[in-house]
Each structure stands twice: as C-alpha cells, then as structure tokens.
Design a protein around this motif. Sequence first.
Motif, short mmCIF file in Angstrom:
data_model
loop_
_atom_site.label_atom_id
_atom_site.label_comp_id
_atom_site.label_asym_id
_atom_site.label_seq_id
_atom_site.Cartn_x
_atom_site.Cartn_y
_atom_site.Cartn_z
N THR A 85 4.25 -3.16 0.20
CA THR A 85 5.44 -3.76 0.81
C THR A 85 5.04 -5.04 1.49
O THR A 85 4.05 -5.07 2.24
N LEU A 111 14.85 -7.03 -1.00
CA LEU A 111 16.07 -7.40 -0.28
C LEU A 111 16.00 -8.90 -0.04
O LEU A 111 15.00 -9.40 0.50
N HIS A 169 16.95 0.51 2.72
CA HIS A 169 17.77 -0.63 3.12
C HIS A 169 19.09 -0.10 3.66
O HIS A 169 19.76 0.66 2.96
N GLU A 224 5.22 6.94 0.61
CA GLU A 224 5.86 5.74 1.16
C GLU A 224 7.35 5.82 0.89
O GLU A 224 7.77 6.28 -0.17
N GLU A 227 12.11 -8.85 2.06
CA GLU A 227 11.15 -7.75 1.91
C GLU A 227 11.07 -7.37 0.44
O GLU A 227 12.09 -7.36 -0.25
N SER A 258 15.87 -3.37 6.50
CA SER A 258 14.87 -2.87 5.55
C SER A 258 13.75 -2.25 6.36
O SER A 258 13.22 -2.88 7.27
N THR A 289 -4.77 3.65 2.92
CA THR A 289 -3.66 2.85 3.41
C THR A 289 -4.23 1.65 4.14
O THR A 289 -5.17 1.79 4.91
N LEU A 292 1.99 -3.90 4.00
CA LEU A 292 1.55 -2.52 4.24
C LEU A 292 1.46 -1.86 2.86
O LEU A 292 2.38 -1.99 2.06
N THR A 305 10.20 0.32 6.00
CA THR A 305 9.22 0.99 5.16
C THR A 305 8.33 1.87 6.02
O THR A 305 7.85 1.43 7.06
N HIS A 345 6.68 -8.20 3.93
CA HIS A 345 7.76 -8.88 4.66
C HIS A 345 7.38 -10.35 4.74
O HIS A 345 6.30 -10.69 5.24
N SER A 383 1.54 1.49 -3.92
CA SER A 383 2.79 1.08 -3.26
C SER A 383 2.45 -0.01 -2.29
O SER A 383 1.54 0.14 -1.46
N HIS A 394 4.88 4.44 5.79
CA HIS A 394 3.78 5.11 5.10
C HIS A 394 3.42 6.34 5.91
O HIS A 394 3.13 6.24 7.11
N THR A 442 9.08 -4.40 -2.08
CA THR A 442 8.18 -3.25 -2.26
C THR A 442 7.96 -3.03 -3.75
O THR A 442 8.93 -2.96 -4.50
N ARG A 475 3.11 4.83 9.78
CA ARG A 475 3.17 3.42 10.15
C ARG A 475 4.39 2.80 9.47
O ARG A 475 4.66 3.07 8.30
N VAL A 476 5.08 1.98 10.22
CA VAL A 476 6.37 1.46 9.80
C VAL A 476 6.39 -0.06 9.92
O VAL A 476 5.87 -0.61 10.89
N LEU A 477 6.98 -0.71 8.93
CA LEU A 477 7.19 -2.15 8.95
C LEU A 477 8.67 -2.36 8.63
O LEU A 477 9.18 -1.76 7.68
N ALA A 478 9.35 -3.19 9.42
CA ALA A 478 10.81 -3.25 9.27
C ALA A 478 11.37 -4.61 9.63
O ALA A 478 10.81 -5.33 10.46
N THR A 537 10.92 3.35 1.48
CA THR A 537 11.58 2.14 1.96
C THR A 537 13.08 2.33 1.87
O THR A 537 13.59 2.75 0.82
#
Lengths: 286, 286
Positions: free
Chosen positions: A71, A280, B236, B232, A232, B69, A98, A119, B71, A73, A69, B73, A234, B117-120, B234
């Motif tokens: 992702t 997106l 939207h 994971e 983004e 958006s 990860t 990520l 994501t 940005h 997986s 993990h 994924t 961990r987040v990516l947005a 994600t």
Amino acid sequence: MAEGTAPAALGDSEFDRDTAVAARAAEPGAYDTGLSRGWTIMGAVNGGYLLAVAARALRDALPHPDPFSITAHYLTPSQPGPAVVRTQQVRAGRTMSTGQASLFQRDEQGNEVERLRVLAAYGELDALPDDVRTSAKPPVMPGYGDCVGSESAPGGRPVAGDTAILDRLDLRLDPATAGWAVGAPSGVGAIRGWLGLADGRDHDPLSLLLAVDALPPTAFDLGLKGWTPTLELTAHVRCRPAPGPVRVSLTTRNLAGGLLEEDAEVWDAEDRLVAQSRQLARVPRG
Amino acid sequence: MAEGTAPAALGDSEFDRDTAVAARAAEPGAYDTGLSRGWTIMGAVNGGYLLAVAARALRDALPHPDPFSITAHYLTPSQPGPAVVRTQQVRAGRTMSTGQASLFQRDEQGNEVERLRVLAAYGELDALPDDVRTSAKPPVMPGYGDCVGSESAPGGRPVAGDTAILDRLDLRLDPATAGWAVGAPSGVGAIRGWLGLADGRDHDPLSLLLAVDALPPTAFDLGLKGWTPTLELTAHVRCRPAPGPVRVSLTTRNLAGGLLEEDAEVWDAEDRLVAQSRQLARVPRG
C-alpha cells in the motif's frame, strides 16, 4: 522494442536501472536512489514507478523477496532527481515479513519532504503451493496485434504534453477503450491493454507494481480530462508472471463525492491473475 | 434488537463503548483502550473491530474526522484486554490528512507486542461534493425479512465455538449464500447479508470498518472450513451511511497459492455504495 536489438534482460534494463537503490553504509535501512525523468507523464512521476522504487528498497531490507500486498499513500508530488528511501522492518516471520518505507526528497530549501509512505507484506512467491481455484476470467479483448499503440493512435499520441513514460512502455490499448483519444469516450469507465516494457524486459513482481498504474486512467473513458491524482494504491502480487506482455484491465465502478476507485487486474500469458490493485483517486476537475 | 427497548444512539452504544480510546496525558498521540471480549469469534478478536479501534484513535489525532482510505496489516493475534494505540500524523492538508497508527498489547512477560499497523487518509465526508456517477449496482438479494439470522439457521448457529460477536450483530444472510451452514456450500465464493448492530445503533463511518469484515468468510461458501486469517485489509469509506442496516456483499475471485482476496461492498438503505474493501487472507488449512 526496436527492431534488430536483443530484448533487455531481467536485472539489466531501463526499469532495473531506474529503480536501483544503494544502501547507505552509515544509516541502516536507508537507500539512495534517483528518480528518473523517463517515467514521467505531464510532468508527474508515475505512481507505479514510485511504488516499485520503494518496493525494491523493501526487498533488500526484508528477509522475503516479493511484495504480496503493498500500500502506498502519495503525500506530495515527486520530482525527477535524488531521493532516499528509509525502510523499517515491522515484523519478520518464517514465511512472511512486514515492512514500512518512506521516500523523501529535498525541497528548494534543502529540507527533506516525504513523498510517499508504504506499508507492505513480503513473502516468497516461488514457495507458495500450486493450488489454483479461481473464478476470475481474463479480460475479453483483442490480441496484442489488434490493439493500438500510442504511435498509431489517430491524431497521434493520445496524451498531450510530456509523455516520456510512453517511450519506456510497450502499451497497446484495446480499441474499444481508446475512443477518448479521438474525443469519443465510451462512458463505461474501463481501460484495457497489453503492457510490455519497450526494451523487451519481461515482467517480474516489481514491474507488476508499475503495470497496475501505467495505463491511461479510467477517467478518460468516462469523458473526464486532466490529472487523476492517486491518494492511495494497494496492490497484491499473486504469482510470478510468465514471459511476454501482460494484459491489464482497469475498471471504475463508483465515481462519487469527487473521488473514484480504480481497480486493476493483471493477467499473464498463461492466463493467470498475477496482480490485482485498487486505488482511490481524485476526480479530475477539468 | 430486543423487543421493547429503544435503539442505542450513535455515540452511546456497545460499539461506541467498546471502541472508546482515552488520550494519554503524558504521551502525545497515544491512546489507551480495552479490547472487548464481545467482538471475538472462535477466540479471535474480529479484524474489523480492531480496525475501528485504531481508526477511532486516528480520528482524534488527525484534523479530519473520516477514514477515506485505511489499510491494516495484522501482525500478531490480538487478545481481549488492555491495549494502547500510538498514532502519528504523517501529513495534514486542507481537505485531507494522512496518519499512521499501531496497536500494542503486552505479552506475558510484560513486553509490548505490536498487533496491527495502520496507514490511513482521512477527510470529511460531509464536505464532499454531491456528484454521483456510478455504474455499480446493489447486490441482488432478498429483503431483510427474507434473509436468515444465525438464531434461525437450520441446525442452530452456523459457526461452532465461541461466537460472542454474533450477539453484537444483527446479521441476516441471503439463504443462497448460507448453504455452507448445512453442509451445502455453493462453491461460488460469495457471502451476502444484511448487517445491523444488535442494540439498534445506526452505522457511521467507523462501524462500516467493522461491517466490511463482520460476515462469515467467503471461504465457507467455497467449502473450506476453519480460520481465514487476514494479512492485510484496505477499506474505502465513500459516503456517510443512511440509518438502518446495510447490505454487505463479499466475493472471492482468485484463490491461489494458499491465499485469497476477499472483496466487500457495503450498500446503504438509499442504494449508495458507502464502503468498499479488499483483504488478502490465508486459505484455511482445513
């Protein structure tokens, strides 16, 4: 692939050379690379190619080889030329790890600018159990020989301007989803096609990351023109692909608020769903 | 919602209190929080709730309010109790910004361990244009009154063990996708239901992040039992939801190699597709 030449081998092909990364001796986790002009369209570096470059650095940095997986940005527009990918191992487990990566380029003042941040969870596809219990069906579309290459599109290549990437791809669209090239989009929001690499290299998990973002955007089939910048994306890589071109099916179901999602499914010659993705993106203004 | 009590207001509800974050004065970008035992099931803290906590910290840290958006993990199992979310602003643009967050808890030795961990990418939903051109259709399912709550499931609550989260949710499943609760899963890999919050709070963009991961897993409908750990996810968020419960439709199309994808669509009372998500999860071993 040009007649009379042998197909390029995995590891020794345009795609492999153009995604090569070199570890910096003095900076652990950092990799120098060069973004090739060969994977651009309308002046923009293809997002799937960029993802593959970052994924290749992560493959080197992490203890597992395959992006299960991943992702990305997309932060600022990438340019052909030198770049550095900085990676971080977030977690290393027995069967999965990860990681995070950022791709930087220098601006005209010499300052580093981040182009994309990634990520990802990596594992080993070949170590997965063989169970398959899927209700997904391959896309209904004509065979490779009955799909249309960009060279044979009525009126010539369907995308105007700089189309370097089309020389690297062996892309044949389902005629039912190519009407936009002659001013007759279906309005459905679907694009389907067969996708190989022009030099005959077979697909692997890294080139599947290219595959999910290499077809014309579904926006074209909705009658929209112009650029569809990805915010983004994924992708899940689920299986090592069999040799030969893959079938890619793109669909958009929800265009609203100036944004759209674009889903990709990638099917291999053995009818396995080898990758899925969702992005997106911004709706073209044109 | 209990009879005779007023619905909880947005900003003053169980969900709001349990996702509250407090900025650390001495550490810019860091937020203290406490993970509530109220959002656990079978001892595990719900992944959608964890995502909402991280998203709330990012909402404070970034110049835009809504997760377009996001994501996550999931790295290690979270526990009820204190946690800290560290955020980083990756990029701030005029209409959108990008941020990263990590949620940490201390282990028994007092060492910080990263949980997710987040990516947005954040933007402002209310500033989006009104265009809607969607081919997606709401799920075909019975009305709220004809769906089954966990309290009325034959044989009692369908999930054994610790089910604290069910007290916080107003969850009513489409009977066609609830057969697994009485040992008769459909085998399709679909779960549908109406989802509100038990205290009557309406949904907002943050609670939609809970909604995409709050229903029983599609694995149950495939006849699999046990835990389906998310690697994971994600999501939207595409639209601010109208008041009232939302309809959530979960589907799994590809179970293979010990992994499955689970797609969620969330529809509001005005038939708008307000959120979409996809997660990659491990197939239960049971």
